[in-house]
Structures are given as structure tokens and as C-alpha cells.
Design an enzyme around this catalytic site. Structure first.
Site, PDB file in Angstrom:
ATOM      1  N   PRO A 275       0.823  -1.215   0.000  1.00  0.00           N
ATOM      2  CA  PRO A 275       0.000   0.000   0.000  1.00  0.00           C
ATOM      3  C   PRO A 275       0.855   1.262   0.000  1.00  0.00           C
ATOM      4  O   PRO A 275       1.870   1.332   0.704  1.00  0.00           O
ATOM      5  CB  PRO A 275      -0.773  -0.115   1.322  1.00  0.00           C
ATOM      6  CG  PRO A 275       0.137  -0.900   2.213  1.00  0.00           C
ATOM      7  CD  PRO A 275       0.883  -1.864   1.314  1.00  0.00           C
ATOM      8  N   GLY A 276       0.475   2.228  -0.797  1.00  0.00           N
ATOM      9  CA  GLY A 276       1.120   3.534  -0.767  1.00  0.00           C
ATOM     10  C   GLY A 276       0.143   4.560  -0.231  1.00  0.00           C
ATOM     11  O   GLY A 276       0.254   5.065   0.883  1.00  0.00           O
ATOM     12  N   CYS A 351       0.334  29.486 -15.234  1.00  0.00           N
ATOM     13  CA  CYS A 351      -0.179  30.132 -16.437  1.00  0.00           C
ATOM     14  C   CYS A 351      -0.859  29.148 -17.396  1.00  0.00           C
ATOM     15  O   CYS A 351      -0.488  29.060 -18.565  1.00  0.00           O
ATOM     16  CB  CYS A 351       0.959  30.839 -17.151  1.00  0.00           C
ATOM     17  SG  CYS A 351       2.226  29.677 -17.637  1.00  0.00           S
TER      18      CYS A 351
END
Ligand code: LLP
Length: 422
Positions: A275-276, A351
Site C-alpha cells: 500500500p502507498g 499560467c
């Protein structure tokens, strides 16, 4: 302390009594903030997920590789996976030993494979060509083959990592060739792994894919590791009361499936999950400042300093990160202060017109000078940030249980950017 919208962090005592506005004054805006208690809690939940002695949790550090957080994760008994020399360096800085690191990479050089072999417990390769390279880089080693089980999941097509349309894994039909290449280089096929994709809230596909890996592993002697990958989801929609992943029934189903299989096959190796997100996401948030509020026709824009370079997930995947609003002079319940919610688009300072965190999100009216938090940014937040428009990356701080704060990464500076130039 009352704010226009802060119930979630107050409910979990995320700031341990500190005022997020003070944190911004001290450490600057924008700012990544982590909570140690929450990180420990999520580590413990993952460690307890599969109630088998043979189950091991390898934290997937691509979600967040700050060594100060990795140290905490290690202290909770998790191992770690790495997918680059940079991650290996972070792991070493956090004190992980070679035996605690699994190297799960794709498409890397022979030199990197050699480094991986000497720095980790085992290396997973993701194609026949990489297996050949690994054989040349580290003949005689143990190796793990990443298979593509054909079943994928994920919150977005970009993070589904199994199935024919994805680049990942070895086709199980090629297993005879895997054995042949291993034999030629005296490699020992000691593990098989997969990762179906990132973020599932329903465990069906994960379990089906796990069964498929077990089927493929049946009758194969010498396997020490069966690694089912990560993907365990978290509820991002905190204010809509989104349900959590049902870890109890998932854990029960895994324990039953794996326990029976191990007994039947006489398997004495380790079952691994990676798991992350589940470990890191809810332990972190990003704070920023509202620089302007304006209307373009009927559309109301809340203009912040959290550009998509700071938190790319909304721009990249249309991902949802819940918003909190902090204001010092806010009096809760004062109706003159508290007009009805209205649709507002929260944007950053980059931008591009796609630089949008939320479009027309119904929130209490936000004002210039307010501080905003985007929640659940501990995973794939800072780790994916970048200095576009030559805007350096923010600092990271860690709040400990007693309310003390550690700066765990200083703000990048323009001098840092200039420092790369020759
Ligand atoms: N194991 C392998 C081999 C992986 O590739 C990954 C994630 C994991 C484990 C951990 O998956 P998790 O438990 O965190 O879902 N940037 C995307 C997520 C990319 C995931 C990449 N691989 C996002 O922000 O949603």
C-alpha cells in the site's frame, strides 16, 4: 477555534491544537503539513489487515518518500518498496536495511538492475527483456517476476496497471520463457508479484486478481514471495461522508484465501501487500493562501497559490481533494458573516487555464486572505510536485502528537533551481 469549514481536521485533531494560519506565518505558503498520529494509525491498520504471520506490508514509497515519514513507517514495522535509485537513497536515509527493501521497477538500465540487486532483498522485473538484462547484471541471484493478471482497477485509466492495454507485467502465458531465461542465467525465481492499479474501494477485483496469482503459483516450488501489490483506497469526499474501505471483511477474505492456499501448497514464504496511498494520503494536507477572489461573468474564482505544480492530481486525473477554509476573525453562527454556500472555482497561480483544483464547488464564500487546506494530500502530493513556471516546491512540516512541529524539508529556493545550471 472556529472557521468557515474545518470540522474534519478538528474532528481528528489534525493540527494538535495549533492554528493552521500560524503554521503558514512561520513556514510560508504554500505548505505541506503531516500528522504523525494519523500516519501511525494507517500503518497499524495495514499491518493488521491480513491476520497471518506470513503476511508482510511493504509501504510503496512512490506515494511519499520523505525520510522523516519513512522512519516513522519503519518504526511501525513496515518494509518498503523502491522503484528508483532515488527512492533507494531515501530508504537508506530513513534507516531501512537491504533486507527490508523490495525493488519493483520497470524499464531500467543494466546498471540500475545491478545496483538494485546489491541494495535490496529482491528485484522484481516486468518483462522478458528486463529479465534477460537482470540475468546479465546479477547472474545467480533470486528474482521476482511481475505478472499481468489481466484484471485492472483504479480511480482513473492512467493508474490502472493490469490488463492488456497497460504497459505493466509479463503475460502469464510467457511463464515457460521466464523459467527458460532464469535457467540460462542461473537465476532463481523466488517470487511473483502484481499490482492491479491504484485506488479501489470495492475489493472484488483485488481478490479476483489475487486468486489468479495463486493459481499461477500453484505447483511452483521454491517461491518465497507472493506480492499482490497495493491500491487500497481512501475516502477523499470527507464532507460528503464517503465510506471507508471495509478493511475487516477484506482482511478476512484475504486471510481465508491465502491461508487455505498456503496450507494446500505447503507454502512457507511471505504474502506481501504494497500500500502507498492508504498509508500516507490522510496523514498529509497542503495549505495555501487566497490571493484574490474575482468573477468572470457568473463564474466566481478563488485564486490561490496552490498551482498544479504543488498538487498535480486534480489537473492530471480530475482528482477530488476536500477543501477546508480558515479565517481568523470568523464568528461561527453569525449569519451576516455566513451567507449561503455558492459555487466557486478554486484555481492556482500557474499560467494554464487547466490550473483548477475545483470547478464550481459549493462552499461557504471564500475571501481574499483566507487560508485553504486541500485534504488527503499526503500521498502523490509533494512526491509529484515540480517547479513549473520556476516556482520552487514548498516546505514540508510534521506535527507530532504533543503538538510540536518539525520542519522535515525546507522550501526549495530559486537558488536551488539556479544551482543546477552550468
Ligand atoms: N505497487 C506498485 C508496483 C505500484 O506501481 C504502486 C503504485 C503501488 C504499489 C501503490 O499503489 P497505491 O496503494 O498507492 O494505490 N499518482 C497516482 C497513483 C499512481 C500509483 C502508481 N503505482 C495518484 O495520484 O492517484
Amino acid at each position: 477555534m472556529s472557521h468557515p469549514r474545518s470540522a474534519y481536521t478538528q474532528g481528528v485533531n489534525f493540527y494538535a491544537g495549533l492554528d493552521p494560519r500560524d503554521l503558514l506565518c512561520e513556514y510560508g505558503s504554500p505548505l505541506y503539513v503531516y500528522n504523525e498520529e494519523m500516519l501511525r494509525l494507517r500503518c497499524r491498520e495495514m499491518r493488521g489487515l491480513i491476520p497471518l504471520h506470513s503476511a508482510k506490508v511493504c509501504y510503496s514509497a512512490k506515494a511519499n518518500a520523505n525520510p522523516r515519514l519513512l522512519k516513522i513507517i519503519r518504526s511501525e514495522g513496515l518494509w518498503v518498496d523502491a522503484m528508483s535509485p532515488g527512492e533507494l537513497a531515501m530508504h537508506r536515509a530513513a534507516g531501512f536495511s537491504r533486507e527490508e527493501i523490495f525493488y519493483v521497477c520497470n524499464n531500467v538500465s543494466r546498471e540500475e538492475l545491478a545496483l538494485a540487486a546489491s541494495s535490496s532483498r529482491i528485484v522484481s522485473v516486468d518483462s522478458l527483456a528486463q529479465l534477460e538484462e537482470f540475468g546479465l547484471a546479477a547472474p545467480g541471484s533470486e528474482v521476482m517476476a511481475r505478472l499481468n493478471p489481466g484484471i485492472g482497477v483504479g480511480h482513473h485509466q492512467k493508474v490502472v496497471t493490469a490488463g492488456r492495454e497497460t504497459k505493466f507485467g509479463i503475460d502469464p502465458e510467457d511463464l515457460p520463457r521466464v523459467r527458460e531465461i532464469c535457467a540460462r542465467h542461473s537465476l532463481k525465481l523466488a517470487g511473483m508479484n502484481q499490482h492491479v492499479g491504484s485506488l479501489f474501494m470495492e475489493p472484488k477485483a483485488f481478490l479476483e486478481a489475487a486468486e489468479r496469482l495463486l493459481d499461477l503459483a500453484r505447483g511452483m516450488g521454491g517461491l518465497k514471495y507472493l506480492d499482490f501489490g497495493g491500491g487500497f483506497g481512501i475516502p477523499y469526499r470527507k464532507y460528503a461522508g464517503e465510506a471507508r474501505l471495509d478493511l475487516v471483511s477484506l482482511g478476512r477474505a484475504c486471510a481465508e484465501l491465502l491461508g487455505l492456499w498456503a496450507e494446500r501448497e505447503g507454502f512457507t514464504g511471505l504474502f506481501i501487500i504494497e500500500p502507498g496511498r492508504y498509508v500516507a494520503a490522510e496523514a498529509g494536507l497542503v495549505l495555501g493562501t487566497v490571493m484574490a477572489v474575482k468573477n468572470n461573468g457568473p463564474a466566481r474564482f478563488v485564486c490561490t497559490d496552490i498551482g498544479f505544480n504543488i498538487l498535480p492530481r486534480p489537473m492530471l486525473y480530475g482528482a477530488f481533494h476536500e477543501v477546508e477554509i480558515y479565517r481568523p476573525d470568523y464568528a461561527a453562527g453569525a449569519t451576516s458573516e455566513d451567507p449561503a454556500e455558492l459555487p466557486q472555482s478554486i484555481v492556482g497561480n500557474i499560467c494554464e487555464s487547466g490550473d483548477i483544483l475545483h470547478r464550481d464547488y459549493l462552499l461557504p464564500p471564500i475571501r481574499q486572505g483566507d487560508v485553504l487546506a486541500l485534504l488527503d494530500a499526503g500521498a502523490y502530493g509533494y512526491a509529484m510536485s515540480f517547479p513549473y513556471n520556476q516556482r520552487p516546491r514548498p516546505a514540508e512540516i510534521l506535527i507530532h502528537t504533543d503538538g510540536s512541529v518539525t520542519l522535515i524539508r525546507r522550501r526549495e529556493s530559486v537558488e536551488d533551481l539556479l544551482g543546477l545550471l552550468i
